[in-house]
Design an enzyme around this catalytic site. Structure first.
Site, PDB file in Angstrom:
ATOM      1  CB  SER A 115      40.221  44.304  44.580  1.00  6.30           C
ATOM      2  OG  SER A 115      39.753  43.092  44.036  1.00  6.30           O
ATOM      3  CE1 TYR A 139      45.079  42.929  43.392  1.00  4.58           C
ATOM      4  CE2 TYR A 139      43.028  41.673  43.351  1.00  4.58           C
ATOM      5  CZ  TYR A 139      43.728  42.826  43.074  1.00  4.58           C
ATOM      6  OH  TYR A 139      43.086  43.889  42.482  1.00  4.58           O
ATOM      7  CE  LYS A 143      44.711  46.311  44.705  1.00  4.59           C
ATOM      8  NZ  LYS A 143      45.084  47.636  44.200  1.00  4.59           N
TER       9      LYS A 143
HETATM   10  N1  UFG Z   1      37.498  32.578  32.952  1.00  2.00           N
HETATM   11  C1  UFG Z   1      37.429  31.520  32.077  1.00  2.00           C
HETATM   12  N2  UFG Z   1      38.370  31.437  31.101  1.00  2.00           N
HETATM   13  C2  UFG Z   1      39.380  32.349  30.956  1.00  2.00           C
HETATM   14  C3  UFG Z   1      39.429  33.436  31.860  1.00  2.00           C
HETATM   15  C4  UFG Z   1      38.471  33.507  32.847  1.00  2.00           C
HETATM   16  O1  UFG Z   1      36.532  30.667  32.180  1.00  2.00           O
HETATM   17  O2  UFG Z   1      40.212  32.216  30.049  1.00  2.00           O
HETATM   18  C5  UFG Z   1      36.459  32.705  33.992  1.00  2.00           C
HETATM   19  C6  UFG Z   1      37.026  32.732  35.388  1.00  2.00           C
HETATM   20  O3  UFG Z   1      37.135  31.426  35.908  1.00  2.00           O
HETATM   21  C7  UFG Z   1      35.991  33.592  36.110  1.00  2.00           C
HETATM   22  C8  UFG Z   1      35.507  34.566  35.039  1.00  2.00           C
HETATM   23  O4  UFG Z   1      35.832  33.953  33.795  1.00  2.00           O
HETATM   24  O5  UFG Z   1      34.924  32.808  36.519  1.00  2.00           O
HETATM   25  C9  UFG Z   1      36.169  35.922  35.104  1.00  2.00           C
HETATM   26  O6  UFG Z   1      37.575  35.731  35.198  1.00  2.00           O
HETATM   27  P1  UFG Z   1      38.632  36.910  35.054  1.00  2.00           P
HETATM   28  O7  UFG Z   1      39.987  36.292  35.133  1.00  2.00           O
HETATM   29  O8  UFG Z   1      38.313  37.737  33.861  1.00  2.00           O
HETATM   30  O9  UFG Z   1      38.372  37.812  36.338  1.00  2.00           O
HETATM   31  P2  UFG Z   1      38.346  37.404  37.893  1.00  2.00           P
HETATM   32  O10 UFG Z   1      36.894  37.321  38.281  1.00  2.00           O
HETATM   33  O11 UFG Z   1      39.168  36.242  38.199  1.00  2.00           O
HETATM   34  O12 UFG Z   1      39.131  38.617  38.565  1.00  2.00           O
HETATM   35  C10 UFG Z   1      38.695  39.948  38.627  1.00  2.00           C
HETATM   36  C11 UFG Z   1      39.913  40.848  38.688  1.00  2.00           C
HETATM   37  C12 UFG Z   1      40.697  40.579  39.945  1.00  2.00           C
HETATM   38  C13 UFG Z   1      39.813  40.689  41.146  1.00  2.00           C
HETATM   39  C14 UFG Z   1      38.597  39.829  40.994  1.00  2.00           C
HETATM   40  C15 UFG Z   1      37.720  40.050  42.195  1.00  2.00           C
HETATM   41  O13 UFG Z   1      40.733  40.653  37.561  1.00  2.00           O
HETATM   42  O14 UFG Z   1      41.748  41.531  40.052  1.00  2.00           O
HETATM   43  O15 UFG Z   1      37.919  40.135  39.779  1.00  2.00           O
HETATM   44  O16 UFG Z   1      36.443  40.298  41.889  1.00  2.00           O
HETATM   45  F1  UFG Z   1      40.472  40.266  42.256  1.00  2.00           F
END
Ligand code: UFG
Length: 317
Positions: A115, A139, A143
């Site tokens: 990741s 997490y 990894k």
């Molecule tokens: N976000 C929102 N509203 C939501 C969900 C997400 O504004 O309802 C924002 C988050 O704050 C973030 C972006 O959208 O800025 C993407 O969020 P996600 O939850 O879709 O994905 P993440 O970037 O948090 O996480 C992903 C993977 C993880 C990994 C991470 C590292 O799901 O497993 O990328 O790059 F660790």
């Protein structure tokens, strides 16, 4: 080639199973179905509903296998902060057991789901594979620990391995049996949440004061079908005694608001949103440098944010 897909009933693992099968690979699945769904396992595969923490299940799953694609594991940043011991147990101990059982069974090829969370808050974007690894949550730390374990395994036991560091995986895959898509409960990922947004329950935008062009976080989204294509290319390029690490993203960044705009175009209506405080642990910008995967694997992601949104939307119906 006979491939064991651990975590083969989850979102990404089940997509890998379908695409590998369609390309003529023979498949076994090992999954405890704690977050996956047994109904995704197609006919014609050997499906062991079992755990990486059980030596008997592992030994059984490895019978006749030439290579392993290792997707199984816990993958929620927030949950890992609350339950770090569970993440150590399932992710790290589970992977340790897998490597030991592979050694006993004489299986020497491994492609692992790592990741971008291994890098933590980046000093420079786009992020290269050589960037410092300073995970900011358990997490990402698990990894990274597994990646390091695999490097040691390649040196000491001569296995052939690749770790694929995913950025933001999205989209869905239409197999002959229907759509395979994210079925998380609760869903935390942006694209499904945006597409399910309603006036009564609008999608929250986590932070509008980030140091980015529109104040919302920027991420690098990669389509799950392109992602699996990279896994197969990585599998076919493995070299004994070598552990290669590849970033998998698109190389481009989209802000949360840009994703909302793309979703609005796909649905043909405005998406209700609610400006909300920042989410703990979010970095402002994560974008992959994907030149290594392009040059060494000959991989080119071809599906953009529009396909990720339209495929996810189609999978809802
Ligand atoms: N976000 C929102 N509203 C939501 C969900 C997400 O504004 O309802 C924002 C988050 O704050 C973030 C972006 O959208 O800025 C993407 O969020 P996600 O939850 O879709 O994905 P993440 O970037 O948090 O996480 C992903 C993977 C993880 C990994 C991470 C590292 O799901 O497993 O990328 O790059 F660790």
């Amino acid at each position: 080639m006979h491939v064991l897909v651990t975590g083969g009933t989850g979102y990404i693992g089940s997509t890998a199973v379908e695409i590998l099968l369609s390309q003529g690979y023979q498949i076994s699945i090992l999954d405890d179905c704690s977050t996956g769904h047994a109904d995704t396992a197609p006919a014609g595969v050997t499906f062991i509903q079992g755990s990486l923490l059980n030596g008997g299940d592992l030994a059984q799953a490895l019978v006749g296998v030439d290579a392993v694609m290792h997707f199984a594991g816990k993958s929620l940043v927030g949950e890992s902060v609350e339950k770090p011991v569970m993440y150590q147990q399932v992710n790290v101990q589970g992977s340790r057991n897998l490597l030991d059982e592979m050694h006993k069974s004489g299986v020497t090829k491994l492609v692992f789901s790592s990741s971008a969370a291994t890098y933590g808050e980046p000093e420079h974007v786009p992020i290269l594979e050589s960037a410092p690894t300073k995970p900011t949550n358990p997490y990402g730390a698990t990894k990274l620990e597994i990646d390091q374990m695999i490097t040691a395994e390649a040196t000491s036991r001569d296995i052939a391995a690749a770790s694929l560091r995913y950025f933001n995986v999205a989209g869905a895959y239409k197999s002959d049996r229907g759509w395979l898509a994210e079925r998380h409960n609760p869903e935390t990922h942006l694209i499904p949440n945006v597409l399910r947004s309603t006036k009564e329950n609008p999608v929250k935008i986590f932070g509008t004061d980030w140091p980015t062009s529109d104040g919302t976080c920027v991420r690098d989204y990669v389509h799950v079908v392109d992602l699996i294509d990279a896994h197969i290319k990585a599998l076919e390029s493995l070299q004994p005694g070598k552990h290669e690490i590849y970033n998998l993203g698109s190389g481009d960044g989209y802000s949360v608001r840009q994703v909302v705009t793309a979703a609005s175009k796909a649905t043909g209506h405005e998406i209700p949103t609610l400006d909300s405080p920042r989410r703990a642990g979010d970095p402002a910008v994560l974008i992959a440098d994907i030149n290594k995967a392009k040059s060494k694997l000959g991989w080119i992601p071809t599906r953009g944010i529009e396909s990720m949104v339209t495929d996810t939307l189609a999978s809802f119906n």
